[in-house]
Enzyme design. Structure first.
Site, PDB file in Angstrom:
ATOM      1  N   LYS A  13      42.301  55.903  39.095  1.00  0.00           N
ATOM      2  CA  LYS A  13      42.475  55.097  40.311  1.00  0.00           C
ATOM      3  C   LYS A  13      43.321  53.856  40.026  1.00  0.00           C
ATOM      4  O   LYS A  13      44.256  53.555  40.760  1.00  0.00           O
ATOM      5  CB  LYS A  13      41.108  54.668  40.878  1.00  0.00           C
ATOM      6  CG  LYS A  13      40.193  55.840  41.200  1.00  0.00           C
ATOM      7  CD  LYS A  13      38.891  55.395  41.850  1.00  0.00           C
ATOM      8  CE  LYS A  13      37.998  54.551  40.955  1.00  0.00           C
ATOM      9  NZ  LYS A  13      37.387  55.304  39.840  1.00  0.00           N
ATOM     10  N   ARG A  88      30.977  51.613  46.331  1.00  0.00           N
ATOM     11  CA  ARG A  88      30.449  52.536  45.335  1.00  0.00           C
ATOM     12  C   ARG A  88      29.073  53.032  45.728  1.00  0.00           C
ATOM     13  O   ARG A  88      28.494  53.834  44.996  1.00  0.00           O
ATOM     14  CB  ARG A  88      30.340  51.792  44.015  1.00  0.00           C
ATOM     15  CG  ARG A  88      31.229  52.317  42.894  1.00  0.00           C
ATOM     16  CD  ARG A  88      30.925  51.466  41.677  1.00  0.00           C
ATOM     17  NE  ARG A  88      31.526  51.945  40.476  1.00  0.00           N
ATOM     18  CZ  ARG A  88      32.725  51.595  40.035  1.00  0.00           C
ATOM     19  NH1 ARG A  88      33.485  50.802  40.750  1.00  0.00           N
ATOM     20  NH2 ARG A  88      33.164  52.062  38.879  1.00  0.00           N
ATOM     21  N   ARG A 122      40.904  55.685  26.542  1.00  0.00           N
ATOM     22  CA  ARG A 122      41.439  54.564  27.321  1.00  0.00           C
ATOM     23  C   ARG A 122      41.453  53.247  26.533  1.00  0.00           C
ATOM     24  O   ARG A 122      40.510  52.900  25.850  1.00  0.00           O
ATOM     25  CB  ARG A 122      40.620  54.351  28.592  1.00  0.00           C
ATOM     26  CG  ARG A 122      41.104  53.120  29.351  1.00  0.00           C
ATOM     27  CD  ARG A 122      40.774  53.156  30.791  1.00  0.00           C
ATOM     28  NE  ARG A 122      39.360  52.970  31.059  1.00  0.00           N
ATOM     29  CZ  ARG A 122      38.850  52.996  32.290  1.00  0.00           C
ATOM     30  NH1 ARG A 122      39.620  53.243  33.330  1.00  0.00           N
ATOM     31  NH2 ARG A 122      37.567  52.815  32.470  1.00  0.00           N
ATOM     32  N   ARG A 155      37.365  48.908  26.345  1.00  0.00           N
ATOM     33  CA  ARG A 155      36.309  48.291  27.162  1.00  0.00           C
ATOM     34  C   ARG A 155      34.929  48.657  26.612  1.00  0.00           C
ATOM     35  O   ARG A 155      34.701  49.797  26.224  1.00  0.00           O
ATOM     36  CB  ARG A 155      36.418  48.799  28.601  1.00  0.00           C
ATOM     37  CG  ARG A 155      37.381  48.016  29.438  1.00  0.00           C
ATOM     38  CD  ARG A 155      37.716  48.708  30.734  1.00  0.00           C
ATOM     39  NE  ARG A 155      36.548  49.175  31.489  1.00  0.00           N
ATOM     40  CZ  ARG A 155      36.624  49.702  32.708  1.00  0.00           C
ATOM     41  NH1 ARG A 155      37.788  49.828  33.309  1.00  0.00           N
ATOM     42  NH2 ARG A 155      35.541  50.109  33.323  1.00  0.00           N
ATOM     43  N   ARG A 166      27.653  56.018  33.422  1.00  0.00           N
ATOM     44  CA  ARG A 166      28.535  55.797  34.577  1.00  0.00           C
ATOM     45  C   ARG A 166      28.750  57.086  35.363  1.00  0.00           C
ATOM     46  O   ARG A 166      28.847  57.062  36.584  1.00  0.00           O
ATOM     47  CB  ARG A 166      29.875  55.215  34.117  1.00  0.00           C
ATOM     48  CG  ARG A 166      29.765  53.722  33.805  1.00  0.00           C
ATOM     49  CD  ARG A 166      30.840  53.252  32.871  1.00  0.00           C
ATOM     50  NE  ARG A 166      32.161  53.325  33.451  1.00  0.00           N
ATOM     51  CZ  ARG A 166      33.274  53.443  32.730  1.00  0.00           C
ATOM     52  NH1 ARG A 166      33.212  53.512  31.412  1.00  0.00           N
ATOM     53  NH2 ARG A 166      34.439  53.490  33.325  1.00  0.00           N
TER      54      ARG A 166
HETATM   55  P1  ADP Z   1      35.584  52.617  36.385  1.00  0.00           P
HETATM   56  O1  ADP Z   1      36.181  53.017  37.692  1.00  0.00           O
HETATM   57  O2  ADP Z   1      36.440  52.972  35.225  1.00  0.00           O
HETATM   58  O3  ADP Z   1      34.147  53.012  36.213  1.00  0.00           O
HETATM   59  P2  ADP Z   1      35.597  49.832  37.211  1.00  0.00           P
HETATM   60  O4  ADP Z   1      36.554  48.960  36.514  1.00  0.00           O
HETATM   61  O5  ADP Z   1      35.844  50.207  38.622  1.00  0.00           O
HETATM   62  O6  ADP Z   1      35.482  51.070  36.264  1.00  0.00           O
HETATM   63  O7  ADP Z   1      34.131  49.188  37.159  1.00  0.00           O
HETATM   64  C1  ADP Z   1      33.539  48.787  35.953  1.00  0.00           C
HETATM   65  C2  ADP Z   1      32.087  48.389  36.201  1.00  0.00           C
HETATM   66  O8  ADP Z   1      32.024  47.271  37.127  1.00  0.00           O
HETATM   67  C3  ADP Z   1      31.204  49.464  36.860  1.00  0.00           C
HETATM   68  O9  ADP Z   1      30.695  50.388  35.935  1.00  0.00           O
HETATM   69  C4  ADP Z   1      30.111  48.574  37.491  1.00  0.00           C
HETATM   70  O10 ADP Z   1      29.182  48.118  36.534  1.00  0.00           O
HETATM   71  C5  ADP Z   1      30.882  47.360  37.980  1.00  0.00           C
HETATM   72  N1  ADP Z   1      31.334  47.554  39.378  1.00  0.00           N
HETATM   73  C6  ADP Z   1      32.617  47.702  39.791  1.00  0.00           C
HETATM   74  N2  ADP Z   1      32.674  47.885  41.130  1.00  0.00           N
HETATM   75  C7  ADP Z   1      31.389  47.879  41.563  1.00  0.00           C
HETATM   76  C8  ADP Z   1      30.767  48.044  42.824  1.00  0.00           C
HETATM   77  N3  ADP Z   1      31.496  48.287  43.933  1.00  0.00           N
HETATM   78  N4  ADP Z   1      29.422  47.968  42.899  1.00  0.00           N
HETATM   79  C9  ADP Z   1      28.683  47.735  41.822  1.00  0.00           C
HETATM   80  N5  ADP Z   1      29.187  47.590  40.595  1.00  0.00           N
HETATM   81  C10 ADP Z   1      30.522  47.660  40.442  1.00  0.00           C
END
Ligand code: ADP
Ligand code: ZN
Length: 209
Positions: A13, A88, A122, A155, A166
């Site tokens: 994404k 999410r 990554r 990360r 996740r």
């Molecule tokens: P990825 O899409 O690779 O899992 P992101 O960078 O989108 O990673 O998100 C990393 C972390 O940030 C998630 O695993 C979560 O802990 C937190 N996070 C991001 N967006 C949200 C959200 N909309 N609601 C709750 N937690 C979030």
């Protein structure tokens, strides 16, 4: 255009978003990136969310919703945005509907094997957030960002234990959003397995651009 990028972690994404910003001319708003910046700055928000994120769990809905509401109120997001990593959960999607009218939701379709391959390799720039990969997209100089010279690192939540968590969280809490938006008639699917140039082509096609 008001867009949501929906899909499992590692679906690409953020990588597509960098390209899509130029195509649609709207800002890329990534909740994960905002949280990581807060962690790096050791702000109150960062201190609150660090352990949660490192464990691969979700930050609570209230905190996340408030953050996005404030971000979407800023001038650059008035014409449109690409929301990446939000919503999410179903409550986040319901809250979003109260303060913004989403036009399209792009659903990134990719099998778990693809996710594991991408997340396993990554590497991310600490400064500008650009995504690299140990096999598919190496920085020209090891551990140095091609774009800004920042340090390229792994990360904490890309470690295998956190990745499993996740994926579980994605299936239980986020995947139900696919039906939620499909029922509203605004969901479009793209095959997220190919390399990014090919995905850019599908992205334009599904949005009629
Ligand atoms: P990825 O899409 O690779 O899992 P992101 O960078 O989108 O990673 O998100 C990393 C972390 O940030 C998630 O695993 C979560 O802990 C937190 N996070 C991001 N967006 C949200 C959200 N909309 N609601 C709750 N937690 C979030
Ligand atoms: Zn960089």
């Amino acid at each position: 255009m008001k867009l949501i990028f929906l899909g499992p972690p590692g679906a690409g994404k953020g990588t597509l978003a960098v390209r899509a910003v130029e195509i649609v001319g709207c800002p890329h708003i990534s909740t994960g990136a905002i949280f990581r910046e807060a962690i790096a700055a050791q702000s109150a928000l960062g201190l609150k969310v660090k352990a949660i994120i490192d464990a691969g769990k979700l930050v609570d809905d209230d905190t996340t919703i408030e953050l996005v509401k404030e971000r979407l109120a800023q001038a650059d997001a008035q014409k449109g945005y690409i929301l990446d990593g939000f919503p999410r959960t179903i409550p986040q999607a319901q809250a979003l509907a109260q303060f913004s009218v989403v036009e399209k939701v792009v659903n990134f379709d990719i099998p778990d094997s693809g996710v594991l391959e991408r997340l396993g390799g990554r590497r991310v720039c600490r400064k500008c957030g650009y995504n690299f990969h140990t096999v598919f997209n190496k920085p020209k100089v090891a551990d140095v960002c091609d774009h800004c010279g920042g340090e390229v690192y792994t990360r904490d939540d890309d470690r295998p234990e956190a990745v499993q968590k996740r994926l579980e969280v994605y299936r239980a809490q986020t995947a139900p959003l696919i039906d939620f938006y499909r029922q509203q008639g605004i969901l479009v699917d793209i095959d997220a397995s190919p390399m990014v140039d090919e995905i850019v082509v599908s992205f334009k096609r599904v949005l009629g651009l």
